[in-house]
Design an enzyme around this catalytic site. Sequence first.
Site, short mmCIF file in Angstrom:
data_model
loop_
_atom_site.label_atom_id
_atom_site.label_comp_id
_atom_site.label_asym_id
_atom_site.label_seq_id
_atom_site.Cartn_x
_atom_site.Cartn_y
_atom_site.Cartn_z
N TYR A 170 -73.70 19.37 28.43
CA TYR A 170 -73.59 20.33 29.63
C TYR A 170 -72.64 20.86 30.41
CZ TYR A 170 -79.12 18.59 29.19
OH TYR A 170 -80.21 18.33 28.62
N LYS B 100 -75.83 9.96 18.06
CA LYS B 100 -75.40 10.48 16.83
C LYS B 100 -74.39 10.18 16.07
CE LYS B 100 -78.67 12.93 14.68
NZ LYS B 100 -79.55 12.82 13.65
N ASP C 286 -82.67 10.32 17.17
CA ASP C 286 -83.85 10.31 16.61
C ASP C 286 -84.72 9.29 16.18
OD1 ASP C 286 -81.87 9.72 14.92
OD2 ASP C 286 -83.02 11.65 13.12
N ASP D 30 -81.39 13.11 29.09
CA ASP D 30 -82.00 13.73 29.85
C ASP D 30 -84.07 13.64 29.28
OD1 ASP D 30 -83.46 16.09 30.82
OD2 ASP D 30 -81.66 17.76 30.39
N ASP E 260 -87.41 11.95 29.61
CA ASP E 260 -88.88 12.24 29.70
C ASP E 260 -89.66 12.33 28.95
OD1 ASP E 260 -87.75 14.29 31.71
OD2 ASP E 260 -88.84 15.99 31.04
#
Length: 366
Positions: free
Chosen positions: A141, A192, A224, A248, A252
């Site tokens: 980001y 990852k 994942d 992030d 959620d």
Amino acid sequence: MSKRVLVLPGDNIGSEIVAEAVKVLEAINRQRDLAIQLNWGVLGGAALDTYGNPCPQETLDSARDADAILLGAVGGPQWDHYGRELRPESGLLRIRSELELFANLRPAIMYPQLAGASSLKPEVVAGLDILIVRELVGGIYFGEPRGIRTLDNGEREGYNTYKYSESEIRRIGKVAFEAAMVRDKRLCSVDKSNVLEATIVWKDVISEMASDYPEVELSHLYVDNAAMQLVRQPKQFDVLVTGNMFGDILSDTAAMLTGSIGMLPSASLDQYGGGMYEPCHGSAPDIAGQGIANPLATILSVAMMLRYSLGSPDAAVIIEHAVSRVLDRGLRTTDIYTPGTEQVSTIAMGDAVVAELQAAELSMNG
Ligand code: NAD
């Protein structure tokens, strides 16, 4: 000594939910003589409209002057036509970055009263209590270079940079290990590293740190798989630590386990205990102005603020109990409504929490 709180309502439902959280903060301030002083400012679209800047210098100055910040949420289609630098969300990223709010704590707790509101089976989520520790001011980001360029063949190409230095990883790792130490002593680091070099370094550094925390059981998952495990068997987790983008997304997902994103508070902390407190959700333009937004995530963010930045953990517990009692009474905003419960407005939910605080005080004094 008085404590200063900067209130930034933000955009769309931001002002509706913050109004209720402020009611609760003022009530506990009076009850417990906490000497909290409120100051107000603008961020996001509201700041863009007033100052032509989503994170004006005035807001940054007031934020640096405050012991803690309470934020609603920013953004909405009204400002979507602005370029990235001027978008409300850029204002949010800027204040997080300017104040070095690198540690984002996102607890996902399943209130037993809401087991029926989750999209997962009650037995999968009952008793859920996990903490996601998300790095907040680094990763993709913020990484440079970034942009949109035109290639020789005339087509556009968007690009971003995903990077983490060892020191950035170490400081968020420390927060996560320490959080695990006062919980169930299990930490899962999410990366990852089978594909992304930045997360190979992430995994190495977190693994090296484990020797400083021998009591903490450390595990690693690819993002994942972590996403799958969160919906398959979420109670296997205690604390999860991960970078900005994965955090992030995973938080959620965790939000939905608890019934609604309207229930999830967050704290974004600097290394001195100062912080910004906000719900995990956005400004929900689809329901703005209807008086139906759930204010509980913002009210629970006030509790986190009292615990982490204002030195009043007892007041935090009182607010959390008041929220639980309101749910016991069957009061629900639309997002957590299930048949047999009573649907109430944003304002009525805030009033109910304040009433429970007052009832708790009366029973303590009586
Ligand atoms: P969102 O979180 O605003 O909304 C997602 C869904 O959840 C919507 O259906 C919304 O109605 C619902 N919802 C969210 N909060 C709720 C609440 N308190 N009570 C009941 N329902 C609630 O995400 P989005 O729609 O992707 O984004 C909307 C805007 O918010 C965008 O401009 C986005 O950039 C911005 N945003 C801001 C933040 C922030 O300020 N921290 C975070 C995420 C998104």
